[in-house]
Enzyme design. Structure first.
Site, PDB file in Angstrom:
ATOM      1  N   GLU A  93       0.850  -1.154  -0.259  1.00 13.08           N
ATOM      2  CA  GLU A  93      -0.070   0.011   0.220  1.00 13.08           C
ATOM      3  C   GLU A  93       0.845   1.305   0.027  1.00 13.08           C
ATOM      4  O   GLU A  93       1.861   1.348   0.673  1.00 13.08           O
ATOM      5  CB  GLU A  93      -0.980  -0.078   1.194  1.00 13.08           C
ATOM      6  CG  GLU A  93      -2.057  -0.881   1.075  1.00 13.08           C
ATOM      7  CD  GLU A  93      -2.781  -1.206   2.140  1.00 13.08           C
ATOM      8  OE1 GLU A  93      -4.030  -0.552   2.442  1.00 13.08           O
ATOM      9  OE2 GLU A  93      -2.417  -1.803   3.113  1.00 13.08           O
ATOM     10  N   CYS A 106       3.590   8.483   0.956  1.00 10.68           N
ATOM     11  CA  CYS A 106       3.863   7.596   2.094  1.00 10.68           C
ATOM     12  C   CYS A 106       4.020   6.174   1.530  1.00 10.68           C
ATOM     13  O   CYS A 106       2.996   5.462   1.027  1.00 10.68           O
ATOM     14  CB  CYS A 106       3.033   7.783   3.152  1.00 10.68           C
ATOM     15  SG  CYS A 106       2.860   6.517   4.425  1.00 10.68           S
ATOM     16  N   CYS A 113       3.696  -6.583   8.544  1.00  8.76           N
ATOM     17  CA  CYS A 113       4.923  -6.066   9.416  1.00  8.76           C
ATOM     18  C   CYS A 113       4.858  -7.014  10.576  1.00  8.76           C
ATOM     19  O   CYS A 113       3.960  -7.493  10.829  1.00  8.76           O
ATOM     20  CB  CYS A 113       4.331  -4.611   9.964  1.00  8.76           C
ATOM     21  SG  CYS A 113       5.529  -3.915  11.167  1.00  8.76           S
ATOM     22  N   CYS A 117       2.792  -3.823  17.370  1.00  2.66           N
ATOM     23  CA  CYS A 117       2.231  -2.589  17.980  1.00  2.66           C
ATOM     24  C   CYS A 117       0.957  -2.608  17.977  1.00  2.66           C
ATOM     25  O   CYS A 117      -0.009  -3.184  17.026  1.00  2.66           O
ATOM     26  CB  CYS A 117       2.680  -1.375  17.221  1.00  2.66           C
ATOM     27  SG  CYS A 117       4.385  -1.179  17.078  1.00  2.66           S
ATOM     28  N   CYS A 120      -1.590  -0.482  15.737  1.00  4.95           N
ATOM     29  CA  CYS A 120      -1.751  -0.397  14.450  1.00  4.95           C
ATOM     30  C   CYS A 120      -2.260  -1.490  13.837  1.00  4.95           C
ATOM     31  O   CYS A 120      -1.788  -2.607  14.179  1.00  4.95           O
ATOM     32  CB  CYS A 120      -0.341  -0.387  13.953  1.00  4.95           C
ATOM     33  SG  CYS A 120       0.153  -0.121  12.537  1.00  4.95           S
ATOM     34  N   GLY A 166       5.222  -1.667   7.541  1.00  3.49           N
ATOM     35  CA  GLY A 166       6.196  -2.323   7.735  1.00  3.49           C
ATOM     36  C   GLY A 166       7.367  -1.573   8.726  1.00  3.49           C
ATOM     37  O   GLY A 166       6.996  -0.297   8.753  1.00  3.49           O
ATOM     38  N   GLU A 167       8.316  -2.166   8.840  1.00  8.02           N
ATOM     39  CA  GLU A 167       9.414  -1.475   9.806  1.00  8.02           C
ATOM     40  C   GLU A 167      10.738  -1.331   8.685  1.00  8.02           C
ATOM     41  O   GLU A 167      11.289  -1.934   8.656  1.00  8.02           O
ATOM     42  CB  GLU A 167       9.857  -2.474  10.756  1.00  8.02           C
ATOM     43  CG  GLU A 167      10.971  -1.990  11.801  1.00  8.02           C
ATOM     44  CD  GLU A 167      11.105  -0.315  12.034  1.00  8.02           C
ATOM     45  OE1 GLU A 167      10.043   0.183  12.526  1.00  8.02           O
ATOM     46  OE2 GLU A 167      12.239   0.280  11.739  1.00  8.02           O
ATOM     47  N   SER A 221       9.226   6.240  16.619  1.00  9.86           N
ATOM     48  CA  SER A 221       7.759   6.259  17.175  1.00  9.86           C
ATOM     49  C   SER A 221       7.949   5.763  18.706  1.00  9.86           C
ATOM     50  O   SER A 221       8.594   4.900  18.927  1.00  9.86           O
ATOM     51  CB  SER A 221       6.929   5.069  16.626  1.00  9.86           C
ATOM     52  OG  SER A 221       6.886   5.448  15.079  1.00  9.86           O
ATOM     53  N   ASN A 301      -5.488   6.827  14.773  1.00  3.30           N
ATOM     54  CA  ASN A 301      -6.581   6.808  13.573  1.00  3.30           C
ATOM     55  C   ASN A 301      -7.157   5.515  14.066  1.00  3.30           C
ATOM     56  O   ASN A 301      -6.587   4.348  14.209  1.00  3.30           O
ATOM     57  CB  ASN A 301      -6.039   6.534  12.508  1.00  3.30           C
ATOM     58  CG  ASN A 301      -5.418   8.034  12.231  1.00  3.30           C
ATOM     59  OD1 ASN A 301      -5.844   9.231  12.294  1.00  3.30           O
ATOM     60  ND2 ASN A 301      -3.989   7.992  11.803  1.00  3.30           N
ATOM     61  N   CYS A 344      -2.188   7.026   9.349  1.00  2.04           N
ATOM     62  CA  CYS A 344      -1.158   6.028  10.023  1.00  2.04           C
ATOM     63  C   CYS A 344      -1.643   4.937  10.746  1.00  2.04           C
ATOM     64  O   CYS A 344      -2.922   5.278  11.460  1.00  2.04           O
ATOM     65  CB  CYS A 344      -0.509   7.059  10.975  1.00  2.04           C
ATOM     66  SG  CYS A 344       0.510   8.397  10.594  1.00  2.04           S
TER      67      CYS A 344
HETATM   68  N1  SAH Z   1       7.336   0.707  11.735  1.00  2.00           N
HETATM   69  C1  SAH Z   1       7.728   2.260  11.548  1.00  2.00           C
HETATM   70  C2  SAH Z   1       6.732   2.728  10.455  1.00  2.00           C
HETATM   71  C3  SAH Z   1       5.685   3.050  10.513  1.00  2.00           C
HETATM   72  S1  SAH Z   1       5.190   4.555  10.561  1.00  2.00           S
HETATM   73  C4  SAH Z   1       7.302   2.810  13.130  1.00  2.00           C
HETATM   74  O1  SAH Z   1       6.593   2.465  13.856  1.00  2.00           O
HETATM   75  O2  SAH Z   1       7.919   3.965  13.104  1.00  2.00           O
HETATM   76  C5  SAH Z   1       3.790   4.536  11.391  1.00  2.00           C
HETATM   77  C6  SAH Z   1       3.384   5.748  12.429  1.00  2.00           C
HETATM   78  O3  SAH Z   1       2.090   5.634  12.519  1.00  2.00           O
HETATM   79  C7  SAH Z   1       4.188   5.452  13.392  1.00  2.00           C
HETATM   80  O4  SAH Z   1       4.524   6.615  14.241  1.00  2.00           O
HETATM   81  C8  SAH Z   1       3.151   4.852  14.556  1.00  2.00           C
HETATM   82  O5  SAH Z   1       3.527   5.073  15.858  1.00  2.00           O
HETATM   83  C9  SAH Z   1       1.836   5.533  13.937  1.00  2.00           C
HETATM   84  N2  SAH Z   1       0.565   4.862  14.171  1.00  2.00           N
HETATM   85  C10 SAH Z   1       0.654   3.538  14.194  1.00  2.00           C
HETATM   86  N3  SAH Z   1      -0.761   2.990  14.397  1.00  2.00           N
HETATM   87  C11 SAH Z   1      -1.501   4.285  14.511  1.00  2.00           C
HETATM   88  C12 SAH Z   1      -2.947   4.538  14.503  1.00  2.00           C
HETATM   89  N4  SAH Z   1      -3.839   3.650  14.760  1.00  2.00           N
HETATM   90  N5  SAH Z   1      -3.178   5.896  14.850  1.00  2.00           N
HETATM   91  C13 SAH Z   1      -2.289   6.816  14.623  1.00  2.00           C
HETATM   92  N6  SAH Z   1      -0.768   6.293  14.305  1.00  2.00           N
HETATM   93  C14 SAH Z   1      -0.529   5.418  14.484  1.00  2.00           C
END
Ligand code: SAH
Length: 365
Positions: A93, A106, A113, A117, A120, A166-167, A221, A301, A344
């Site tokens: 995506e 993005c 992933c 978390c 997410c 993904g990370e 994050s 979100n 996000c």
């Molecule tokens: N794996 C990496 C890249 C993904 S970035 C990372 O964790 O940084 C995704 C960003 O969105 C991260 O800062 C994460 O904390 C945030 N995120 C994940 N789930 C979310 C959600 N449901 N609502 C808002 N932000 C979220």
């Protein structure tokens, strides 16, 4: 017939050697590179300036594109989400976010992933596979072509964020390669200074990035100010707890050059990590490590299947004010594309979106 070589993932030099290996002069490599990246063509048939016989040779061993666009969703705020499939059928995506000054793309570094978390949605997919460099570059090509037209110049340049599925730091090698390919002035010409990579906290790679001369911006994050809470929300914290993470961040900060950005992201979960005490703990943590990086507060979100709600707006403002009163710069990020599962933490290869959002539009691949 063996695997086809995906040419979009090769640097200009590698492509030159590849073409020479087919018995062609080096300048043909430069032509193909420009066709792929500057003109953003996704098939050899479109490269009509190349001799037909050469295109046929190429097609025997190589391919100009591997991702297939399955659907495209347009949000009420203009954000677009592309759901694509790799050649082995896995979801990828990409999100295009129109902005006043400069548009942002993005992109994803992995299909699914491996990190778990809790807030997410991508985590629910598990890791399907790490993407190859060419699959990262191709996401940008698809989004640019859809937004501006095939081969058309981007009006104001584009920012990239590796914040999709993904990370990125578990895809470090292909990611850095993709960034090298995209920075080429004869191609997309998106330099690392236009790119931000976000990590959940893969400490050895933060230290490694600190030593890379031509590097993207970094975002970390955090989501919690204590190990106890962060262990629960982001299990990667058990492997690299906050003290280790912030020590690596400090090392990174010390390597910053003028104009380089380094940020923390903090997702705001109602009643979970958003109290006054959490704000004070967060400020103290950053101050204790003498980190001057700013904090982006991201309202959660929500999505079906996630047990959290976004913090109310007033709560976010109080949290921000507490950080600022302790000398920590904080900004509230506006969510984009929520109604099409493009925001996000919402990327989970969803093929249906709430009724209010636009229907998916099939587009030419
Ligand atoms: N794996 C990496 C890249 C993904 S970035 C990372 O964790 O940084 C995704 C960003 O969105 C991260 O800062 C994460 O904390 C945030 N995120 C994940 N789930 C979310 C959600 N449901 N609502 C808002 N932000 C979220």
């Amino acid at each position: 017939m063996g695997e086809l070589t995906h040419l979009t993932g090769l640097t200009r030099e590698e492509l030159g050697r590849y073409v020479e290996g087919l018995g062609e002069p080096a300048y043909r490599g430069r032509q193909v590179f420009a066709a792929l990246h500057r003109r953003r063509l996704r098939s050899f048939e479109e490269m009509t300036d190349l001799p037909k016989s050469f295109r046929a040779r190429l097609a025997e061993s190589a391919t100009a594109s591997t991702l297939k666009v399955e659907s495209r969703y347009v949000a009420s705020d203009g954000t677009r989400r592309y759901l694509m499939k790799t050649s082995d059928g896995l979801p990828v995506e990409t999100v295009f976010i129109p902005e006043e000054r400069r548009d942002t793309i993005c992109f994803s570094s992995q299909s699914g992933c491996p990190l778990q978390c809790d807030f997410c949605l991508t985590a629910k997919l598990g890791l399907l596979r790490t993407l190859a460099a060419g699959e990262m570059v191709e996401q940008i090509i698809v989004a640019l072509n859809d937004a501006y037209g095939v081969g058309a110049k981007t009006p104001r340049g584009t920012n990239l964020v590796a914040m999709g599925a993904g990370e990125p730091f578990l895809a470090f090698e292909p990611l850095m390669k993709a960034l090298r390919v995209m920075a080429d002035p004869d191609g997309l010409f998106i330099v690392p200074n236009r790119v931000t990579v976000s990590t959940a906290g893969v400490v050895p790679k933060i230290r490694e990035l600190a030593r890379v001369p031509d590097r993207p911006h970094l975002a970390i994050s955090l989501a919690a100010p204590t190990d106890e809470l962060r262990d629960r929300l982001m299990p990667i914290n058990k492997r690299w707890p906050l003290e280790e993470l912030l020590a690596a961040c400090k090392e990174f900060e010390q390597s910053l050059r003028p104009g380089e950005r380094f940020t923390f992201e903090y997702v705001m979960l109602d009643g979970v990590n958003d109290s006054d005490a959490h704000a004070r703990q967060l400020a103290n943590l950053l101050n204790r490590h003498q980190l001057r990086a700013k904090v982006n507060l991201i309202p959660h979100n929500p999505a079906e299947g996630l047990p959290y709600r976004p913090s109310p707006e007033e709560r976010v403002q109080v949290f921000k004010a507490i950080l600022e009163s302790k000398g920590v710069r904080a900004f509230v990020r506006r969510p984009r594309g929520r109604d099409i599962y493009a925001a996000c933490g919402q990327l989970a290869a969803r093929t249906s979106v709430p009724a209010a959002a636009d229907r998916p539009v099939q587009i030419q691949t």
